[in-house]
Motif scaffolding. Structure first.
Motif, mmCIF file in Angstrom:
data_model
loop_
_atom_site.group_PDB
_atom_site.id
_atom_site.type_symbol
_atom_site.label_atom_id
_atom_site.label_comp_id
_atom_site.label_asym_id
_atom_site.label_seq_id
_atom_site.Cartn_x
_atom_site.Cartn_y
_atom_site.Cartn_z
ATOM 1 N N LYS A 1 29.915 49.647 77.541
ATOM 2 C CA LYS A 1 30.773 49.632 76.360
ATOM 3 C C LYS A 1 30.584 48.352 75.548
ATOM 4 N N GLY A 2 30.461 47.237 76.270
ATOM 5 C CA GLY A 2 30.306 45.948 75.602
ATOM 6 C C GLY A 2 29.026 45.885 74.777
ATOM 7 N N PHE A 3 27.942 46.385 75.350
ATOM 8 C CA PHE A 3 26.675 46.367 74.629
ATOM 9 C C PHE A 3 26.704 47.327 73.444
ATOM 10 N N ARG A 4 27.322 48.475 73.657
ATOM 11 C CA ARG A 4 27.412 49.426 72.545
ATOM 12 C C ARG A 4 28.148 48.820 71.355
ATOM 13 N N ARG A 5 29.240 48.123 71.697
ATOM 14 C CA ARG A 5 30.025 47.487 70.646
ATOM 15 C C ARG A 5 29.168 46.468 69.908
ATOM 16 N N ARG A 6 28.362 45.743 70.674
ATOM 17 C CA ARG A 6 27.541 44.717 70.036
ATOM 18 C C ARG A 6 26.400 45.326 69.221
ATOM 19 N N VAL A 7 25.914 46.487 69.659
ATOM 20 C CA VAL A 7 24.908 47.183 68.851
ATOM 21 C C VAL A 7 25.542 47.590 67.514
ATOM 22 N N GLY A 8 26.791 48.058 67.593
ATOM 23 C CA GLY A 8 27.526 48.406 66.372
ATOM 24 C C GLY A 8 27.698 47.198 65.467
ATOM 25 N N LEU A 9 27.983 46.065 66.084
ATOM 26 C CA LEU A 9 28.140 44.828 65.316
ATOM 27 C C LEU A 9 26.815 44.427 64.667
ATOM 28 N N ALA A 10 25.742 44.548 65.437
ATOM 29 C CA ALA A 10 24.424 44.187 64.910
ATOM 30 C C ALA A 10 24.110 45.040 63.687
ATOM 31 N N GLN A 11 24.440 46.307 63.791
ATOM 32 C CA GLN A 11 24.235 47.230 62.678
ATOM 33 C C GLN A 11 25.037 46.786 61.445
ATOM 34 N N ALA A 12 26.265 46.320 61.693
ATOM 35 C CA ALA A 12 27.153 45.956 60.584
ATOM 36 C C ALA A 12 26.683 44.686 59.877
ATOM 37 N N ILE A 13 26.108 43.748 60.635
ATOM 38 C CA ILE A 13 25.730 42.474 60.010
ATOM 39 C C ILE A 13 24.249 42.422 59.644
ATOM 40 N N LEU A 14 23.563 43.543 59.865
ATOM 41 C CA LEU A 14 22.105 43.573 59.708
ATOM 42 C C LEU A 14 21.641 43.061 58.343
ATOM 43 N N HIS A 15 22.293 43.503 57.279
ATOM 44 C CA HIS A 15 21.831 43.147 55.931
ATOM 45 C C HIS A 15 22.585 41.950 55.392
ATOM 46 N N ASP A 16 23.172 41.175 56.289
ATOM 47 C CA ASP A 16 23.916 39.977 55.916
ATOM 48 C C ASP A 16 24.883 40.272 54.761
ATOM 49 N N PRO A 17 25.813 41.191 54.996
ATOM 50 C CA PRO A 17 26.649 41.681 53.896
ATOM 51 C C PRO A 17 27.658 40.632 53.432
ATOM 52 N N ALA A 18 28.030 40.732 52.163
ATOM 53 C CA ALA A 18 29.036 39.819 51.621
ATOM 54 C C ALA A 18 30.418 40.164 52.167
ATOM 55 N N VAL A 19 30.586 41.435 52.477
ATOM 56 C CA VAL A 19 31.879 41.916 52.958
ATOM 57 C C VAL A 19 31.672 42.581 54.323
ATOM 58 N N LEU A 20 32.488 42.164 55.268
ATOM 59 C CA LEU A 20 32.339 42.693 56.620
ATOM 60 C C LEU A 20 33.674 43.323 57.036
ATOM 61 N N ILE A 21 33.615 44.574 57.445
ATOM 62 C CA ILE A 21 34.834 45.279 57.822
ATOM 63 C C ILE A 21 34.661 45.819 59.229
ATOM 64 N N MET A 22 35.550 45.403 60.116
ATOM 65 C CA MET A 22 35.378 45.775 61.518
ATOM 66 C C MET A 22 36.677 46.337 62.090
ATOM 67 N N ASP A 23 36.571 47.535 62.603
ATOM 68 C CA ASP A 23 37.743 48.200 63.168
ATOM 69 C C ASP A 23 37.765 47.934 64.671
ATOM 70 N N GLU A 24 38.668 47.097 65.090
ATOM 71 C CA GLU A 24 38.813 46.708 66.492
ATOM 72 C C GLU A 24 37.491 46.246 67.111
ATOM 73 N N PRO A 25 36.956 45.146 66.595
ATOM 74 C CA PRO A 25 35.638 44.698 67.070
ATOM 75 C C PRO A 25 35.626 44.253 68.527
ATOM 76 N N THR A 26 36.756 43.865 69.074
ATOM 77 C CA THR A 26 36.735 43.350 70.450
ATOM 78 C C THR A 26 37.366 44.315 71.443
ATOM 79 N N ASP A 27 37.718 45.503 70.971
ATOM 80 C CA ASP A 27 38.343 46.487 71.855
ATOM 81 C C ASP A 27 37.393 46.843 73.000
#
Lengths: 331, 244
Positions: free
Chosen positions: A142-168
């Motif tokens: 679960k921990g790695f999956r969450r981090r893969v999701g995070l990697a996907q979210a920050i991949l393009h170095d976005p100006a706006v980052l929205i995370m739904d329960e990132p540490t759940d």
């Protein structure tokens, strides 16, 4: 709410109805660069629904969403390009490996060749998933999956980052790593996270919104929210139970004391001394109690001024009918 | 366009990342062969053509294509990746078309792997290769039609079983609308023009025309517009779901 001129996310009077049910009911806020906004609220309060609208996944029933000046309903793609989004539960194409998945995201986002590789390497390094890049996502913890999701979210170095329960669902070490990552990225971005974990708000958020039944019931810095706690500025002390006879009365008789609460704690006894409202920054009470303890020969195990308790504020604001229950609770 | 190819590639990869692709291809090849040889009496006809082979395609597609199409959107909705997909800067048409094309190409690969049938018939006799090629094209177009229907119905639900069953029923109606089972229902009361129109919706009518070796523009247009309409419907449904 007035949108600051440097706000990167501006939300105006957002409403979302699912049939007869109103999930989000007139939510307005804005997030500026450098801010980390925490969404707090019970399950079903409308946190996720709000995030889904901000990222363009759901269309609002009413209201406006603007990301760096791009209106979500008119310039959807332009707005979405600026957003990195980690949906609740970090969904991913589980038949792919993290590397394939990140390549796909890079591809969709228009990153090519060396740029794509650099972006993937950076995201992989930041989320520390280098060791599992070649493993199918559905075999990951679960921990790695969450981090893969995070990697996907920050991949393009976005100006706006929205995370739904990132540490759940993460263990304490992983939680710490994710919080550190968010803190590192914070100065350059506007970030929204939702969480159930109140300590997280204090740890990483510069501002928090408490949402209940689709409406914002509190908006402020963690310190401001804690100041709304009845524990704010109260003095707590713990001493051996053997010495605690009559202490409550003595404390209650001190000048400027509104109430005293006592809770037994195993071998010890805990007291909380409340001051009247408006005792902001007043350190006299704690000094007085310290002197009193010296005078009476009390052995103080702890003595501190409470900054306030977020969980109590949270409970009071989101379940107003149970306000009286909270008063009897030990910390 | 770039987004569409990215999605196309991912989807096509997705088929082969799971046993689904291999199971589908093996069953498809087995069924096409078995049907042609046993049910169709391939040898008994003593004709060097693939008519018995292609005749069963509509009936085979009726069950196999909805099985491919059912996961297109329902699976994304169930797993939650749809939230990821629709929050990426991807135009809706690119997502719909990318997914559809991947499924279509996948079915095309399965169809292409039936080439030993062609080799067999060429070895045994002297078939009309033009007819066979036309039949392959017709079969591929028809598969696209079934897929487009399945794509749309998959977008309606998160439940793949529902998507499958409803797709089979709708595909069945489209398959047989030229046969008495449907026509008789209308024949008693509807004017001839209506009956002709309904009959003209039939996959069988158009597919038969193509398998005779005549690639008529009207038949091509029929399958193209069928796919177009159902894919637009897919996009509309996905968009409507966004509005909640």
């Amino acid at each position: 709410m007035t949108a600051a001129s440097n706000s990167m996310i501006a939300i105006g009077n957002l409403v979302k109805k699912f049939g007869p049910f109103t999930a989000v009911d007139g939510v307005s806020f804005s997030v500026a660069k450098g801010e980390v906004l925490g969404f707090l609220g019970p399950n079903g309060a409308g946190k996720s629904t709000t995030m889904k609208m901000v990222t363009g996944y759901l269309a609002p029933t009413e209201g406006s969403i603007s990301v760096c000046g791009h209106k979500m309903d008119e310039e959807t793609l332009a707005a979405q390009r600026l957003i990195g989004y980690l949906p609740e539960g970090a969904p991913a194409y589980t038949d792919m490996t993290p590397l394939e998945f990140l390549r796909f995201i890079a591809n969709v986002r228009g990153l090519k060749g060396a740029d794509a590789k650099a972006a993937i390497d950076r995201a992989v390094a930041r989320t520390e998933i280098g060791g599992v890049l070649e493993q199918a996502i559905d075999t990951l913890s679960k921990g790695f999956r969450r981090r893969v999701g995070l990697a996907q979210a920050i991949l393009h170095d976005p100006a706006v980052l929205i995370m739904d329960e990132p540490t759940d669902g993460l263990d304490p070490n992983q939680k710490y790593a994710v919080r550190k990552l968010i803190a590192e990225m914070a100065p350059e971005k506007a970030i929204i996270i939702s969480t159930h974990i109140l300590e997280e708000v204090d740890a990483i958020c510069t501002r928090a919104l408490i949402i209940d039944r689709g409406q914002i019931v509190a908006d402020g810095t963690p310190a401001q929210l804690m100041a709304r706690s009845r524990y704010h500025n109260a003095v707590s002390l713990i001493m051996p139970a053997a010495q605690s006879g009559g202490v409550a009365e003595i404390l209650g008789a001190l000048p400027g004391v509104a109430a005293v609460e006592a809770q037994p704690r195993g071998e010890d006894a805990a007291f909380t001394v409340f001051q009247p409202q408006g005792a902001e920054g007043d350190t006299r009470l704690i000094d007085e109690i310290a002197n009193l303890a010296k005078e009476k020969g009390w052995t103080l195990r702890t003595l501190y001024r409470e900054p306030g308790r977020l969980d109590e504020v949270f409970r009071r604001l989101t379940r107003p009918d149970t306000e009286t229950d909270a008063s009897g609770e030990a910390a | 366009m770039r987004e569409m190819w990215a999605i196309f590639k991912r989807e096509l990869q997705g088929y082969f990342a799971t046993p689904l692709a291999y199971v589908f291809i093996i069953i498809f090849l087995f069924c096409t062969g078995a049907f042609a040889f046993y049910l169709g009496g391939y040898f008994e006809r003593e004709q060097a053509d693939l008519k018995t082979f292609f005749d069963f395609h509509p009936w085979l597609y009726l069950f196999l294509i909805p099985a491919v199409a059912m996961r297109l959107w329902a699976e994304e909705r169930r797993v939650g990746t749809i939230e990821l997909l629709l929050s990426l800067p991807v135009p809706l048409w690119a997502a719909v078309l990318g997914k559809f094309l991947a499924a279509w190409v996948f079915v095309g690969i399965a169809l292409a792997l039936t080439f030993p049938m062609w080799l067999t018939v060429s070895y045994l006799g002297n078939p009309d290769h033009g007819v066979i090629l036309a039949s392959y094209i017709g079969s591929f177009l028809m598969a696209g039609g079934y897929l487009a229907i399945g794509s749309c119905l998959s977008a309606i639900t998160r439940n793949q079983v529902i998507a499958f069953v409803v797709s089979v029923v709708v595909c069945f109606l489209f398959t047989v609308s030229g046969l008495p089972i449907v026509i008789d229902f209308f024949a008693v009361w509807a004017p001839q023009a209506v009956i002709t129109t309904i009959a003209s919706f039939s996959f069988l009518t158009h597919f038969d025309a193509i398998t005779r070796g005549v690639i008529d523009l009207r038949d091509m247009l029929y399958f193209a517009s069928l796919m177009g309409v159902w894919l637009v419907a897919t996009a509309v449904i996905v968009d409507m779901k966004k509005a909640g």
